[in-house]
Design a protein around this motif. Structure first.
Motif: not given
Length: 319
Positions: A1-26
């Motif tokens: 497994m490459t280093t990039a693959a080992r530390f990659s972030v999934s679409t689901t995780a990214l989407s949840r973080l982005a949603l948390a971004n909205i909630v935090a700013n609200v």
């Protein structure tokens, strides 16, 4: 497994973080409202320090100092969430176009908001600066929303899923929604919640400002209802649902607005109204985004041939 693959972030995780971004700013808007509504706007009488001698609130400053300093601390938490989103975007594979600039814009919006907040303190809670502080938060929330939606979209062109005139109507509705937010700050700046007993008001007549605001709300609701029926007539089920949600949110916000007006603006209802403003903005943006969708990257001919919604043109649109 490459280093990039080992530390990659999934679409689901990214989407949840982005949603948390909205909630935090609200939430920072809501807590900022709490500072104002508890007359704690000058709980820390200077900036960036809380006092001339300390960056933190002191016991002698009492509850107002604790509330204001707590809100300043929350800004760091919101910034950490925004920074986490930027890191997640950098680690996401494959990285979607446009995500990094949006994530960085939200991150930079946090210190910008802190500076505007500091100016409000240094200007003794000037109502126009306070209004700018709120509107700047709305801009950050809007960018955070676009970022969140973009995390799950493909990189293909944006294609209209409604006829062009209905897209235009959605844009007009969005502009009116933004205008209602701006006028709402005029109403707040003319009312009793100055954030501190010694803070000035903007000099506008509260009743006249409230009437102008109400007129804008009536126009917004009328446009939103028109969108519901227009989308249904065009067979655009998704946009019609989004518009119906917008009408429901506007109705709830309108009820809160009228009740607070006729009950002499109790602080709790004013705080709920500020939260409602954020929800109206998000619901409006959801309607606008629903009028087009991104398709997987293909040729323009393929994008047009797969476009089966009732539109006048399947040409890509920039949004």
């Amino acid at each position: 497994m490459t280093t990039a693959a080992r530390f990659s972030v999934s679409t689901t995780a990214l989407s949840r973080l982005a949603l948390a971004n909205i909630v935090a700013n609200v939430m920072i808007v809501v807590t900022g409202g709490a500072v104002r509504l508890t007359a704690s706007g000058l709980g820390c009488p200077t900036w960036p320090r809380c006092t001339d001698a300390s960056y933190t609130a002191t016991p002698e400053m009492g509850l107002h100092g604790a509330i204001e300093f707590g809100n300043r601390l929350l800004t760091f938490a919101v910034g950490i969430v925004a920074l986490a989103v930027v890191v997640a975007v950098l680690l996401h594979r494959p990285r979607r176009r446009g995500l990094l600039p949006l994530a960085v814009a939200v991150l930079l919006g946090i210190p910008a908001q802190a500076v505007i907040g500091g100016i409000t303190v240094l200007t003794n809670l000037n109502p126009w600066v306070v209004g700018l502080h709120f509107l700047a938060s709305m801009v950050v929330i809007a960018v955070a929303y676009v970022l969140w939606r973009r995390t799950t979209e493909p990189d293909g062109p944006a294609v209209l899923v409604v006829p062009g005139p209905l897209r235009t109507l959605a844009v007009i509705t969005t502009v009116v929604s933004a205008a209602v937010l701006v006028i709402g700050t005029w109403v707040t700046g003319s009312g009793p919640h100055a954030g501190d007993g010694g803070a000035a008001r903007n000099g506008l007549d509260p009743e006249q400002a409230s009437q102008i605001h109400a007129d804008g709300v009536f126009l917004l609701i009328g446009l939103s209802i028109a969108l519901v029926f227009a989308f249904r007539a065009a067979g655009a089920a998704g946009p019609a649902r989004a518009a119906l949600v917008l009408v429901a949110v506007e109705a709830g916000q309108g009820v809160i607005g009228y009740v607070q007006y006729f009950t002499n603006l109790p602080a709790l209802l004013v705080g709920a109204h500020m939260l409602g403003s954020c929800l109206v903005l998000l619901a409006t943006l959801a309607v606008l985004r629903s009028t087009r969708e991104r398709r997987p990257a293909t040729s323009a001919h393929d994008a047009a041939s797969t476009h089966d919604a009732p539109t006048e043109s399947a040409a890509p649109v920039a949004v």
